[in-house]
Design an enzyme around this catalytic site. Structure first.
Site, short mmCIF file in Angstrom:
data_model
loop_
_atom_site.label_atom_id
_atom_site.label_comp_id
_atom_site.label_asym_id
_atom_site.label_seq_id
_atom_site.Cartn_x
_atom_site.Cartn_y
_atom_site.Cartn_z
N ALA A 158 27.29 73.15 28.82
CA ALA A 158 27.94 71.84 28.98
C ALA A 158 28.81 71.41 27.81
CB ALA A 158 26.86 70.78 29.22
N GLY A 161 31.64 68.96 26.48
CA GLY A 161 31.52 67.85 27.41
C GLY A 161 32.66 67.65 28.39
N GLY A 162 33.64 68.53 28.41
CA GLY A 162 34.77 68.34 29.32
C GLY A 162 34.36 68.25 30.77
N LYS A 163 33.54 69.21 31.22
CA LYS A 163 33.12 69.21 32.63
C LYS A 163 32.06 68.13 32.88
CE LYS A 163 35.54 73.04 32.85
NZ LYS A 163 35.68 73.34 31.42
N ASP A 208 18.77 77.53 25.53
CA ASP A 208 19.40 78.68 26.17
C ASP A 208 19.18 78.52 27.67
OD1 ASP A 208 20.02 81.17 27.31
OD2 ASP A 208 19.27 82.29 25.58
N ASP A 227 30.48 76.87 33.40
CA ASP A 227 31.71 77.30 32.72
C ASP A 227 31.25 78.16 31.55
OD1 ASP A 227 34.18 77.63 31.61
OD2 ASP A 227 34.50 75.53 31.09
N CYS A 280 37.20 81.19 31.14
CA CYS A 280 38.55 81.06 30.59
C CYS A 280 39.02 82.44 30.12
CB CYS A 280 38.55 80.06 29.44
SG CYS A 280 40.20 79.51 28.98
#
Length: 352
Positions: A158, A161-163, A208, A227, A280
């Site tokens: 996470a 914190g973008g998503k 984890d 992500d 990415c």
């Protein structure tokens, strides 16, 4: 294979025991660049192996286009936080300060900052949580996950914190978000962004994520965002060092981490729940091959076709590696085609 006998942390051992996987790994690890790739790499300052991968996937002409695009500066883009302010009002506020901004037509909350009199991360509006600095491809991910009020949503990698902030924005802070990351420093950033942007309905856990089944049990998340950590081969426009900083051994090591995380994500999802996997990276080892091997290891997963305003189908042929045809349902974003960072996005669902 019977998925019930494996835990996420055992996935690499199980996968590497497969004769097919071992043969594919050897082909990936021993990839030799062609003379064309070596010449292009020398001209552009790339790893020859990375350029060879571009050629294998795109062909020489488009590989050249990608290399040229990677030299272009990445546009500054922000995601308007309409939980706190209408996007039109934010545009007006920034314009009054001398910013030149333009809406990104295929993203409901995306704004490109064309000119900025001061750094976009140093404004009062930013400090007040009215926007988040984010690439368009990264913004797209939360929309493709889908969000419904009242759900329990797990974000497995996470921070920063973008998503997570986007999920809460789309749900109007009405989901129970469980935000997990292994990095203490990045988790501090996540909490800061959540507070700055006005979100309260979340739990932040430093752990984890592969260990979550033993911590929180299985089959409880209504949706899962993953992500994954990656080589970052998709962000060369932002970080030019990525042109030559990763070997194929690095790629394979990260591939198995990603496979373990995705395998665990399916365990954590309730039956019928979607899992949004994103990386990415431009490498199939971090995208299509991860999904394809998940399908080999488990019979309780299906790939959903993504409806997206931008993107190309996933790669289905690469180095003679056996990639499932279902990977075509996944999505790839390419700098030279879509003006974004390089991104792989796939939505899988745990069967009922």
């Amino acid at each position: 294979m019977d998925s019930s006998i494996y835990s996420g942390l055992k996935v690499e051992a199980v996968a590497r025991a497969s004769r097919v996987f071992r043969r594919e790994d050897e082909a990936i690890a021993s990839l030799k660049p062609s003379r064309t790739a070596e010449r292009l790499a020398g001209e552009a300052g790339y790893s020859p192996v990375l350029v060879e991968k571009y050629i294998q996937i795109l062909g020489e002409e488009e590989a050249r286009e990608l290399i040229a695009w990677n030299d272009k500066p990445l546009p500054e883009t922000i995601r308007c936080n309409d939980f706190l302010i209408p996007c039109s009002e934010l545009e007006s506020m920034l314009s009054q300060k001398g910013f030149v901004v333009s809406r990104i037509p295929w993203l409901p909350h995306g704004i490109e900052v064309i000119e900025q009199p001061i750094r976009v991360g140093a404004t009062h509006e930013y400090m007040q949580g009215l926007y988040y600095i984010q690439d368009p491809g990264s913004m797209l991910v939360a929309y493709l996950l889908g969000v419904e009020p009242g759900e329990t949503i797990l974000d497995m990698a996470a921070a920063p914190g973008g998503k997570s902030t986007h999920i809460q924005q789309l749900s109007r802070d009405s989901t129970i978000l469980v935000a997990v990351d292994i990095s203490r420093r990045r988790m501090r950033a996540l909490r800061s962004h959540m507070q700055r942007m006005g979100f309260r309905s979340y739990v932040a856990l430093r752990a984890d994520s592969r260990l979550l089944p033993s911590i929180a049990g299985i089959g409880w998340a209504d949706r899962v965002m993953l992500d994954v950590p990656s080589t970052g081969e998709g962000i060369i426009r932002k970080d030019p060092e990525r042109r030559r900083s990763r070997s194929q051994a690095d790629v394979l090591r990260i591939h198995y981490l990603q496979l373990e995380l995705l395998y665990t994500a399916v365990d954590l999802a309730r039956p019928g729940a979607p899992i949004l996997y994103a990386a990415c990276s431009t490498s199939p080892e971090e995208g299509e091959l991860v999904v394809s091997r998940l399908l080999e290891l488990r019979s309780d997963v299906e790939v959903e076709r993504l409806e997206s305003p931008v993107g190309s189908p996933g790669v289905d042929s690469y180095l003679g590696v056996d990639i499932s045809g279902e990977a075509r349902r996944c999505l790839r974003l390419w700098p030279q085609r879509h003006g974004t960072e390089g991104f792989f996005i796939c939505r899988v669902r745990r069967r009922v």
